[in-house]
Design a protein around this motif. Structure first.
Motif, mmCIF file in Angstrom:
data_model
loop_
_atom_site.group_PDB
_atom_site.id
_atom_site.type_symbol
_atom_site.label_atom_id
_atom_site.label_comp_id
_atom_site.label_asym_id
_atom_site.label_seq_id
_atom_site.Cartn_x
_atom_site.Cartn_y
_atom_site.Cartn_z
ATOM 1 N N HIS A 46 -14.133 20.306 29.163
ATOM 2 C CA HIS A 46 -13.789 20.061 30.557
ATOM 3 C C HIS A 46 -12.542 19.186 30.602
ATOM 4 C CE1 HIS A 46 -17.236 21.821 32.501
ATOM 5 N NE2 HIS A 46 -18.043 21.182 31.672
ATOM 6 N N LEU A 47 -11.602 19.562 31.435
ATOM 7 C CA LEU A 47 -10.383 18.771 31.635
ATOM 8 C C LEU A 47 -10.669 17.683 32.658
ATOM 9 C CD1 LEU A 47 -7.295 18.491 31.162
ATOM 10 C CD2 LEU A 47 -7.009 19.972 33.152
ATOM 11 N N ALA A 48 -10.204 16.464 32.386
ATOM 12 C CA ALA A 48 -10.377 15.350 33.318
ATOM 13 C C ALA A 48 -9.009 14.740 33.600
ATOM 14 C CB ALA A 48 -11.299 14.298 32.716
ATOM 15 N N LEU A 49 -8.699 14.532 34.883
ATOM 16 C CA LEU A 49 -7.444 13.911 35.288
ATOM 17 C C LEU A 49 -7.753 12.647 36.071
ATOM 18 C CD1 LEU A 49 -5.490 17.015 36.607
ATOM 19 C CD2 LEU A 49 -5.263 15.916 34.399
ATOM 20 N N GLN A 50 -6.969 11.598 35.853
ATOM 21 C CA GLN A 50 -7.131 10.359 36.589
ATOM 22 C C GLN A 50 -5.751 9.917 37.059
ATOM 23 O OE1 GLN A 50 -8.663 7.138 34.270
ATOM 24 N NE2 GLN A 50 -8.819 5.779 36.019
ATOM 25 N N VAL A 51 -5.645 9.554 38.330
ATOM 26 C CA VAL A 51 -4.374 9.123 38.896
ATOM 27 C C VAL A 51 -4.455 7.636 39.206
ATOM 28 C CG1 VAL A 51 -2.742 9.432 40.794
ATOM 29 C CG2 VAL A 51 -3.953 11.399 39.860
ATOM 30 N N GLU A 52 -3.462 6.877 38.756
ATOM 31 C CA GLU A 52 -3.383 5.442 39.004
ATOM 32 C C GLU A 52 -2.031 5.118 39.604
ATOM 33 O OE1 GLU A 52 -3.970 3.212 35.467
ATOM 34 O OE2 GLU A 52 -5.901 4.115 35.012
ATOM 35 N N PRO A 53 -1.929 3.999 40.354
ATOM 36 C CA PRO A 53 -0.617 3.578 40.823
ATOM 37 C C PRO A 53 0.283 3.332 39.620
ATOM 38 C CG PRO A 53 -2.320 2.225 41.805
ATOM 39 C CD PRO A 53 -2.975 3.088 40.781
ATOM 40 N N GLY A 54 1.537 3.567 39.764
ATOM 41 C CA GLY A 54 2.422 3.372 38.629
ATOM 42 C C GLY A 54 3.591 2.496 38.986
ATOM 43 N N PRO A 55 4.460 2.218 38.048
ATOM 44 C CA PRO A 55 4.315 2.692 36.683
ATOM 45 C C PRO A 55 3.320 1.889 35.844
ATOM 46 C CG PRO A 55 6.368 1.501 36.936
ATOM 47 C CD PRO A 55 5.742 1.577 38.292
ATOM 48 N N THR A 68 0.750 3.108 49.847
ATOM 49 C CA THR A 68 0.655 3.953 48.653
ATOM 50 C C THR A 68 1.954 3.840 47.850
ATOM 51 O OG1 THR A 68 -0.787 5.481 49.830
ATOM 52 C CG2 THR A 68 0.257 6.300 47.834
ATOM 53 N N PRO A 69 1.849 3.610 46.533
ATOM 54 C CA PRO A 69 3.071 3.459 45.723
ATOM 55 C C PRO A 69 3.870 4.756 45.655
ATOM 56 C CG PRO A 69 1.125 3.532 44.326
ATOM 57 C CD PRO A 69 0.633 3.494 45.738
ATOM 58 N N ASP A 70 5.166 4.595 45.409
ATOM 59 C CA ASP A 70 6.040 5.758 45.266
ATOM 60 C C ASP A 70 5.825 6.474 43.938
ATOM 61 O OD1 ASP A 70 7.201 5.305 47.726
ATOM 62 O OD2 ASP A 70 8.855 4.152 46.886
ATOM 63 N N GLU A 71 5.311 5.746 42.940
ATOM 64 C CA GLU A 71 5.083 6.338 41.627
ATOM 65 C C GLU A 71 3.614 6.220 41.273
ATOM 66 O OE1 GLU A 71 7.696 5.142 38.432
ATOM 67 O OE2 GLU A 71 9.031 4.247 39.899
ATOM 68 N N VAL A 72 3.102 7.219 40.573
ATOM 69 C CA VAL A 72 1.738 7.170 40.058
ATOM 70 C C VAL A 72 1.732 7.666 38.622
ATOM 71 C CG1 VAL A 72 0.598 7.457 42.291
ATOM 72 C CG2 VAL A 72 1.152 9.462 40.936
ATOM 73 N N ILE A 73 0.680 7.328 37.898
ATOM 74 C CA ILE A 73 0.499 7.768 36.516
ATOM 75 C C ILE A 73 -0.689 8.715 36.499
ATOM 76 C CG2 ILE A 73 -0.095 7.050 34.173
ATOM 77 C CD1 ILE A 73 1.081 4.275 34.928
ATOM 78 N N THR A 74 -0.552 9.854 35.843
ATOM 79 C CA THR A 74 -1.658 10.786 35.689
ATOM 80 C C THR A 74 -2.084 10.791 34.227
ATOM 81 O OG1 THR A 74 -0.829 12.167 37.485
ATOM 82 C CG2 THR A 74 -2.419 13.172 35.996
#
Length: 83
Positions: A46-55, A68-74
């Protein structure tokens, strides 16, 4: 009267044995075939993705709002299937 919905970015993930591709609004941001930094499994997982504020954020990303931040980390990860 109907209101127009906002144009939210659309992300697409292609996950095949040995390959993962990630794009947003049809712009390719990651292709595992062009990189050696992620070990993509060849078996069923199973593929799992998590999005966090970045950088460098480590807080959960809330629903989009004015803060909401302009950049996020996946983060990309896999979970093994046990049957």
């Amino acid at each position: 009267p109907r209101r127009a919905l906002p144009a939210w970015p659309t992300s697409t993930v292609v996950s095949l044995p040995g390959v993962v591709r990630y794009s947003t609004d049809d712009t390719l941001f990651y292709d595992s075939l062009d990189s050696d930094d992620v070990d993509v499994p060849d078996g069923p997982m199973h593929l799992a993705l998590q999005v966090e504020p970045g950088p460098f954020g480590d807080d959960w990303v809330p629903p989009p709002n004015k803060s909401t931040p302009d950049e996020v980390i996946t983060h990309i990860d896999w979970v093994e299937l046990y049957r």
